[in-house]
Design a protein around this motif. Structure first.
Motif, short mmCIF file in Angstrom:
data_model
loop_
_atom_site.label_atom_id
_atom_site.label_comp_id
_atom_site.label_asym_id
_atom_site.label_seq_id
_atom_site.Cartn_x
_atom_site.Cartn_y
_atom_site.Cartn_z
N ASP A 1 -3.06 4.61 -2.06
CA ASP A 1 -3.26 3.79 -3.26
C ASP A 1 -3.58 2.38 -2.79
OD1 ASP A 1 -2.92 2.13 -5.49
OD2 ASP A 1 -1.48 3.49 -6.41
N LEU B 1 0.84 -1.17 0.00
CA LEU B 1 0.00 0.00 0.00
C LEU B 1 0.89 1.24 0.00
CD1 LEU B 1 -2.55 -1.10 2.78
CD2 LEU B 1 -2.65 -1.56 0.32
N ARG C 1 -7.17 -0.62 -8.98
CA ARG C 1 -6.66 0.22 -7.90
C ARG C 1 -7.58 1.42 -7.71
NH1 ARG C 1 -2.86 -2.49 -5.09
NH2 ARG C 1 -2.19 -0.49 -4.19
N THR D 1 -12.83 0.76 -0.98
CA THR D 1 -12.24 -0.04 -2.06
C THR D 1 -13.32 -0.75 -2.87
OG1 THR D 1 -11.95 -1.98 -0.62
CG2 THR D 1 -10.13 -0.40 -0.71
N PRO E 1 -5.91 -1.50 -3.30
CA PRO E 1 -6.56 -2.38 -4.28
C PRO E 1 -8.07 -2.15 -4.30
CG PRO E 1 -6.03 -3.59 -2.29
CD PRO E 1 -5.40 -2.24 -2.14
N LYS F 1 -7.72 5.34 -5.37
CA LYS F 1 -7.05 6.29 -4.49
C LYS F 1 -8.08 6.83 -3.50
CE LYS F 1 -3.99 9.29 -6.02
NZ LYS F 1 -3.39 10.50 -6.66
#
Length: 261
Positions: free
Chosen positions: A114, A102, A244, A208, A116, A246
């Motif tokens: 950042d 990470l 990914r 996420t 997954p 952010k």
């Protein structure tokens, strides 16, 4: 033995908002049992421990009951401690975790993580879920860890008053409830009674799943989110593609101290 401990409000513009996390830097790993006891004593949703390994940091997260595989707000809090208290100056912090590497960078007072992106699939809206929430969602999804209930309006999400005994019997670690919003792109709440945390104040890891969902639904990759708990918190999000996302937010130092073992 003495250990330094820092308490940080993550995804917060000021103290008493966002999600509090304890952060404990280590020179070497303690036993899992001792870290569990420290997390239990702290009695916060997460306590983060990290050990520097050359150019990166091994990072682990513990609730008062068990270790978990991903925690956003305690990751942000850990980066905040490194920059604010431990004289870390590199532009990016690299954490090695159970969810892979990470990356966290800081620009001004904003920390960007950042992470997954988690996949999800639509499932049938069941009476068990509706009864547990006291309201029937328009859609229901199952992700890699959590269940997600989608409502049509923000008012429905804010008004939820779940039966946590029934929520604890549902599949998944937690139950995300979300809707579009007029002031933000979307709002959410996150219920985790399985871990004795009735409602998590601001949940980075839930995003996420939320970010790719709302990026697809709204047709935009840059999103602003609000987690509508009592403490509340704003998250600045971007769907990066390639699996990914952010997730960005601010952090505020609340307390520093020493643990005596």
């Amino acid at each position: 033995m003495e250990l330094s401990i820092y308490q940080v409000d993550a995804f917060a513009d000021g103290i008493f908002t966002g999600n509090p996390a304890a952060v404990i830097p280590l020179y070497e790993w303690l036993s899992d049992d001792l870290m569990r006891h420290i997390a239990m004593e702290n009695n916060l949703s997460e306590t983060a421990f990290f050990v520097q390994k050359g150019e990166y940091f091994e990072l682990r997260w513990f609730t008062p009951e068990e270790e978990i595989d991903l925690c956003g707000h305690a990751t942000l809090a850990s980066a905040h401690v490194l920059y604010e208290f431990l004289e870390y100056t590199d532009p990016v912090v690299v954490f090695e975790t159970k969810s892979g590497r990470l990356f966290v960078d800081r620009e001004g007072d904003l920390y960007s993580m950042d992470f997954p992106a988690w996949e999800y699939r639509e499932i049938e809206v069941t009476e068990r879920v509706s009864t547990a929430l006291g309201a029937r969602p328009a859609e229901l999804y199952m992700g890699q860890r959590d269940m997600m209930a989608v409502f049509e309006t923000e008012e429905e999400v804010r008004a939820l008053d779940p039966d946590f005994r029934l929520v604890a019997k549902l599949d998944g670690l937690g139950l995300i409830c979300t809707s579009p919003s007029q002031d933000y792109d979307f709002v959410s709440r996150f219920f985790v009674s399985e871990l004795s945390i009735p409602e998590d104040p601001v949940t980075g890891s839930a995003h996420t799943m939320l970010v790719p969902f709302w990026a697809d639904r709204l047709g935009k990759d840059v999103l602003t989110a609000y987690q509508a708990s009592k403490r509340g918190g704003v998250l600045y999000c971007e769907n990066l593609g390639g699996g990914r996302v952010k997730i960005s937010g601010k952090a505020v130092s609340y307390m520093t101290g020493t643990i005596h073992l």
